[in-house]
Design a protein around this motif. Structure first.
Motif, PDB file in Angstrom:
ATOM      1  N   SER A  13      -0.219   3.245   3.167  1.00 50.18           N
ATOM      2  CA  SER A  13       0.204   3.047   1.779  1.00 50.18           C
ATOM      3  C   SER A  13       1.688   2.708   1.689  1.00 50.18           C
ATOM      4  O   SER A  13       2.095   1.853   0.894  1.00 50.18           O
ATOM      5  CB  SER A  13      -0.102   4.301   0.949  1.00 50.18           C
ATOM      6  OG  SER A  13      -1.491   4.554   0.911  1.00 50.18           O
ATOM      7  N   GLU A  14       2.507   3.381   2.494  1.00 46.06           N
ATOM      8  CA  GLU A  14       3.948   3.128   2.466  1.00 46.06           C
ATOM      9  C   GLU A  14       4.267   1.708   2.972  1.00 46.06           C
ATOM     10  O   GLU A  14       5.126   1.028   2.417  1.00 46.06           O
ATOM     11  CB  GLU A  14       4.677   4.175   3.313  1.00 46.06           C
ATOM     12  CG  GLU A  14       6.188   3.989   3.416  1.00 46.06           C
ATOM     13  CD  GLU A  14       6.893   4.060   2.071  1.00 46.06           C
ATOM     14  OE1 GLU A  14       8.051   3.602   1.998  1.00 46.06           O
ATOM     15  OE2 GLU A  14       6.307   4.563   1.090  1.00 46.06           O
ATOM     16  N   PHE A  34      -7.839   1.858   2.287  1.00 49.96           N
ATOM     17  CA  PHE A  34      -6.664   2.169   3.095  1.00 49.96           C
ATOM     18  C   PHE A  34      -6.987   3.224   4.149  1.00 49.96           C
ATOM     19  O   PHE A  34      -6.405   3.236   5.233  1.00 49.96           O
ATOM     20  CB  PHE A  34      -5.524   2.665   2.196  1.00 49.96           C
ATOM     21  CG  PHE A  34      -4.798   1.567   1.459  1.00 49.96           C
ATOM     22  CD1 PHE A  34      -5.173   0.240   1.595  1.00 49.96           C
ATOM     23  CD2 PHE A  34      -3.725   1.880   0.632  1.00 49.96           C
ATOM     24  CE1 PHE A  34      -4.496  -0.770   0.927  1.00 49.96           C
ATOM     25  CE2 PHE A  34      -3.030   0.876  -0.046  1.00 49.96           C
ATOM     26  CZ  PHE A  34      -3.419  -0.445   0.088  1.00 49.96           C
ATOM     27  N   ARG A  43      -6.610  -1.918  -6.500  1.00 53.15           N
ATOM     28  CA  ARG A  43      -7.339  -0.835  -5.845  1.00 53.15           C
ATOM     29  C   ARG A  43      -7.616   0.293  -6.840  1.00 53.15           C
ATOM     30  O   ARG A  43      -6.836   0.542  -7.762  1.00 53.15           O
ATOM     31  CB  ARG A  43      -6.569  -0.299  -4.642  1.00 53.15           C
ATOM     32  CG  ARG A  43      -5.122   0.072  -4.907  1.00 53.15           C
ATOM     33  CD  ARG A  43      -4.385   0.317  -3.583  1.00 53.15           C
ATOM     34  NE  ARG A  43      -3.000   0.699  -3.760  1.00 53.15           N
ATOM     35  CZ  ARG A  43      -1.991  -0.159  -3.883  1.00 53.15           C
ATOM     36  NH1 ARG A  43      -2.221  -1.455  -3.863  1.00 53.15           N
ATOM     37  NH2 ARG A  43      -0.751   0.279  -4.032  1.00 53.15           N
ATOM     38  N   ARG A 101       3.447  -0.630   0.230  1.00 59.11           N
ATOM     39  CA  ARG A 101       4.434  -0.508  -0.847  1.00 59.11           C
ATOM     40  C   ARG A 101       5.720  -1.248  -0.479  1.00 59.11           C
ATOM     41  O   ARG A 101       6.284  -1.966  -1.303  1.00 59.11           O
ATOM     42  CB  ARG A 101       4.728   0.972  -1.117  1.00 59.11           C
ATOM     43  CG  ARG A 101       5.615   1.205  -2.344  1.00 59.11           C
ATOM     44  CD  ARG A 101       6.028   2.661  -2.465  1.00 59.11           C
ATOM     45  NE  ARG A 101       6.992   3.021  -1.439  1.00 59.11           N
ATOM     46  CZ  ARG A 101       8.300   2.711  -1.490  1.00 59.11           C
ATOM     47  NH1 ARG A 101       8.780   2.029  -2.521  1.00 59.11           N
ATOM     48  NH2 ARG A 101       9.097   3.095  -0.525  1.00 59.11           N
ATOM     49  N   GLN A 128      -3.041   7.793   6.667  1.00 59.54           N
ATOM     50  CA  GLN A 128      -3.272   7.000   5.451  1.00 59.54           C
ATOM     51  C   GLN A 128      -2.016   6.854   4.596  1.00 59.54           C
ATOM     52  O   GLN A 128      -1.744   5.754   4.084  1.00 59.54           O
ATOM     53  CB  GLN A 128      -4.413   7.630   4.646  1.00 59.54           C
ATOM     54  CG  GLN A 128      -4.957   6.748   3.525  1.00 59.54           C
ATOM     55  CD  GLN A 128      -4.164   6.928   2.232  1.00 59.54           C
ATOM     56  OE1 GLN A 128      -3.576   7.990   2.019  1.00 59.54           O
ATOM     57  NE2 GLN A 128      -4.139   5.890   1.393  1.00 59.54           N
TER      58      GLN A 128
END
Length: 279
Positions: A34-35, A19, A51, A38, A30
């Motif tokens: 990730s958000e 990521f 991951r 998600r 970063q």
């Protein structure tokens, strides 16, 4: 809803080792990457990545979504290009032989109209010999027609066989001159037909002439004689002739020819014509 922003982040992450690297490629933080992942996993209710601290891999569901994500992103990019690119304006003078106008050319013109609704088309339909004269006099921007003998100009589009045609049920006379229905001179097709008959030593008589294939077709359907048309437009009510010792006819080569200094709308139409299957 599959947010295109999340899908772009997802596709980039799928091609990256981490990521962190995906964030670098996207010029994002970063945590933002990730958000996005998600939120996408929440939207599809599937886990998309396996991951850990050392590796990043797609799950089975992730691989399935990636296929659709790429299709969606491509469609999104195409739509943006269509509606954000500068709109072409102007006028294009296009000349075409009538056998092409009776074929698939209308499909090409419809596509051009959808892509460039603000460009005016000035369409001239006539014998190829006349179109060459219009081009040489600067009266056309583009023409599509048959390649004239000895003229190497133009972009080749395709080759089409010429066929002998007559009304269904008509037989070819063998003891009298062939009753011919031909395009009016000058005509590339007419010249090819008469040269073929001369080489074969076959006598002929012109019983009807017309400025268009539509006129030749009507005369042939009326039973006035035998005509010659490109195979792609030999219409209903006419039958190809193979008996009577008729000599084989050569194929004609269709070309697209543009004037010097072609405008941007003209180049767009020329490109579409070259890319389109007219035959």
């Amino acid at each position: 809803m599959l947010n295109p922003l999340w899908l772009r982040t997802f596709a980039t992450a799928a091609a990256a080792p981490s990521f962190t690297e995906a964030a670098r490629r996207l010029e994002l933080a970063q945590p933002t990457v990730s958000e996005h992942i998600r939120q996408l996993e929440k939207a599809v209710n599937r886990r998309l990545f396996v991951r850990d601290t050392h590796s990043l891999a797609l799950t089975t569901d992730g691989r399935s979504l990636l296929v659709h994500a790429q299709i969606i992103l491509d469609a999104h990019a195409n739509a943006e290009t269509l509606f954000t690119a500068p709109r072409l304006r102007g006028r294009v003078r296009l000349g075409t032989a009538d056998d092409l106008a009776l074929g698939r050319l209308p499909d090409v013109l419809a596509s051009f109209r959808r892509l460039h609704p603000e460009v005016e088309l000035d369409l001239a339909i006539g014998p190829t010999a006349e179109l060459y004269r219009f081009m040489d006099n600067g009266e056309l921007d583009l023409m599509i027609g048959k390649r004239r003998r000895g003229d190497r100009r133009g972009q080749r589009l395709y080759r089409e066989p010429l066929v002998w045609c007559a009304r269904e049920g008509i037989t070819v006379p063998t003891d009298v001159p062939l009753p011919l229905i031909l395009l009016r001179a000058p005509s590339v097709t007419r010249d090819m037909v008469l040269a073929t008959l001369a080489r074969a030593g076959r006598s002929w008589q012109i019983v009807c002439t017309s400025s268009s294939y539509a006129g030749c077709y009507a005369a042939a359907r009326a039973g006035l004689g035998i005509t010659v048309q490109p195979g792609a437009i030999a219409g209903a009510g006419l039958a190809p002739l193979t008996q009577g010792g008729l000599p084989g006819l050569p194929a004609v080569e269709f070309i697209a020819l543009s004037a010097p200094g072609l405008s941007q709308p003209g180049r767009a139409l020329m490109d579409l014509i070259i890319q389109s299957p007219l035959h």
